[in-house]
Design an enzyme around this catalytic site. Structure first.
Site, PDB file in Angstrom:
ATOM      1  CE1 TYR A  89      -3.670   2.535   0.726  1.00  0.00           C
ATOM      2  CE2 TYR A  89      -2.368   3.218   2.621  1.00  0.00           C
ATOM      3  CZ  TYR A  89      -3.427   3.420   1.755  1.00  0.00           C
ATOM      4  OH  TYR A  89      -4.238   4.515   1.932  1.00  0.00           O
ATOM      5  CE  LYS A 147       2.070   4.494   8.279  1.00  0.00           C
ATOM      6  NZ  LYS A 147       0.654   4.665   8.604  1.00  0.00           N
ATOM      7  CG  ASP A 162       5.785   3.776   0.658  1.00  0.00           C
ATOM      8  OD1 ASP A 162       6.105   4.449   1.670  1.00  0.00           O
ATOM      9  OD2 ASP A 162       4.615   3.637   0.278  1.00  0.00           O
TER      10      ASP A 162
HETATM   11  N1  HOZ Z   1      -0.792   2.504   6.397  1.00  0.00           N
HETATM   12  C1  HOZ Z   1      -1.866   2.643   7.319  1.00  0.00           C
HETATM   13  C2  HOZ Z   1      -2.792   1.471   7.270  1.00  0.00           C
HETATM   14  N2  HOZ Z   1      -2.208   0.312   6.821  1.00  0.00           N
HETATM   15  C3  HOZ Z   1      -2.547   3.911   7.111  1.00  0.00           C
HETATM   16  C4  HOZ Z   1      -3.593   4.205   8.102  1.00  0.00           C
HETATM   17  C5  HOZ Z   1      -4.818   4.714   7.427  1.00  0.00           C
HETATM   18  O1  HOZ Z   1      -5.006   4.472   6.242  1.00  0.00           O
HETATM   19  O2  HOZ Z   1      -5.599   5.340   8.137  1.00  0.00           O
END
Ligand code: HOZ
Length: 426
Positions: free
Chosen positions: A142, A265, A237
């Protein structure tokens, strides 16, 4: 009715699904997400007064624990001097210098407001720099919700069974090529098949949005080699892994230097902050140094940079990552031992301060299809059993967990005690 249930009902009337980011909803596990009132150290408290040991950590940023006094003081001080100027500040320079100093592949960096902004921007740069349009990403990785990247994405998209979102133009999706994570042979074949087409390979060096899946030996090295040989750019990433699996991120941990890196983050210390950076010759193409446009009213704002600087100062202290890594391993191996004793098939991984657990009969999990062999009913029983016992895990089999330096022996022992009770109910 609990206060969380009442708030969810109200929220659903005015916010889609009642949440401002899909992964927060309990859609796949059922039930009502606790609405959080406050947090301190390793613990969060909901609006009904229930306390939980927190392994979500705001999905990664809270590496020094919630409301760390040094971070709070830095943010308060910054706020008292003005929250946004839309003009350059010294704190931006300090944070950029700190990132450049720690992350091997970053010679210059641009601060933005989120990981999604960072990945969207870095793709534009990669396409501009190579004059090519196609990108290669890996299934289950992702990279935020930008159009080009929301194809076979993990995380919420995987949890809710949305392989690619409606609204992503077909023309863009066609420029996003996907392959299984950890499959170097497939990447070699793709490059051979489509010479001169791929602008960049973007990868989470440790996949953290399909659970936690480390790279197999040779995978990242192979991608580095392939990109260099084919005139493509390698993008790590590290929104999740940056300053999380090691001070210099996964690229420092594994000794592979990408051309470009995205961060988020941890670098914002719990405030909205992302970044992208990399080779100087590439980053100098960003406006106003170069022609590739990217901008942001609140980019590098004083509150986020203050929180980020305070957080980076804490995690740069000697022994920080040794201890975080050891505690994360103690937790992961402890849970593994409990499940083994209860005869529950599972696979667990820990890298630095992140961990994952799959309820699968497989011996290893290397990619998304393998992660998807997990028993989701069992995960749900695990999740709710732990939540009832005051342990707050991500509400999806396809998410990683996060420790902070505030997670001490007491929290881990409490977690393992809960795991022992839940394991026999699975
Ligand atoms: N990468 C996070 C979830 N896998 C992001 C948190 C979100 O999308 O709120």
């Amino acid at each position: 009715m609990s206060r969380s249930e009442i708030l969810l009902q109200r929220a659903c009337r005015v916010i889609p699904g009642g949440v401002n980011s899909p992964v927060r909803a309990f859609k796949s596990v059922g039930g009502t997400p606790p609405f959080i009132r406050s947090a301190l150290g390793a613990r969060v408290v909901d609006v009904d007064g229930r306390e939980y040991v927190d392994y979500v950590g705001s999905w990664g940023p809270m590496i020094v624990g919630h409301a760390h006094p040094e971070v709070v003081e830095a943010v308060q001080k910054a706020a008292a001097s003005g929250t946004s100027f839309g003009a350059p500040t010294e704190a931006e320079v300090l944070l950029a210098e700190g990132i450049v100093q720690q992350v091997p592949g970053v010679e210059m960096v641009r601060l933005v407001n989120s990981g999604t902004e960072a990945t969207m921007s870095v793709l534009r740069l990669a396409r501009a720099a190579t004059g090519r349009d196609a990108i290669l990403k890996f299934e289950g990785c992702y990279h935020g919700h930008g159009d080009s990247l929301l194809v076979k994405a993990g995380s919420g998209a995987a949890t809710f069974g949305v392989p690619s979102s409606p609204g992503v133009p077909g023309a863009l999706a066609r420029e996003t090529l996907t392959l299984p994570f950890n499959d170097l042979a497939a990447a070699e074949a793709l490059f051979a098949d489509q010479p001169g087409r791929i602008a960049a390979v973007i990868v989470e060096p440790v996949a953290g949005n399909m659970g936690c899946v480390p790279p197999v030996p040779g995978f990242l090295e192979g991608l580095r080699r392939l990109c260099s040989a084919n005139g493509a750019l390698l993008i790590f990433d590290e929104v999740m892994t940056g300053f999380r699996v090691a001070l210099g991120g996964a690229q420092a941990l594994y000794g592979i230097t990408p051309d470009l890196t995205t961060l988020g983050k941890v670098i914002g210390g719990g405030l909205p902050l992302g970044a992208y950076g990399g080779r100087r010759d590439l980053m100098e193409q960003i406006s106003p140094a170069g022609p590739v446009y990217q901008a942001g009213t609140l980019s590098g704002n004083p509150l986020a940079t203050a929180a980020g600087l305070a957080t980076l100062a804490i995690i740069s202290r000697p022994g920080f990552f040794d201890r975080l890594t050891a505690e994360t391993r103690r937790l992961g191996e402890g849970i593994g031992a409990v499940l083994t004793q209860a005869g529950i098939p599972h696979v667990g991984y820990q890298v630095g301060g992140m961990f994952g657990l799959f309820f699968t009969a497989r011996e290893v999990v290397r990619d998304f299809d393998q992660a998807a062999t997990s028993d989701l009913q069992r995960f749900n029983r695990w999740f709710h059993g732990m939540l009832e016992r005051g342990i707050y895990l991500a509400p999806s089999q396809y998410e990683a967990g996060f420790l902070s330096s505030a997670h001490r022996r007491e929290e881990i022992d409490q977690t393992l005690a809960a795991a022992r009770e839940v394991a026999i109910l699975l």
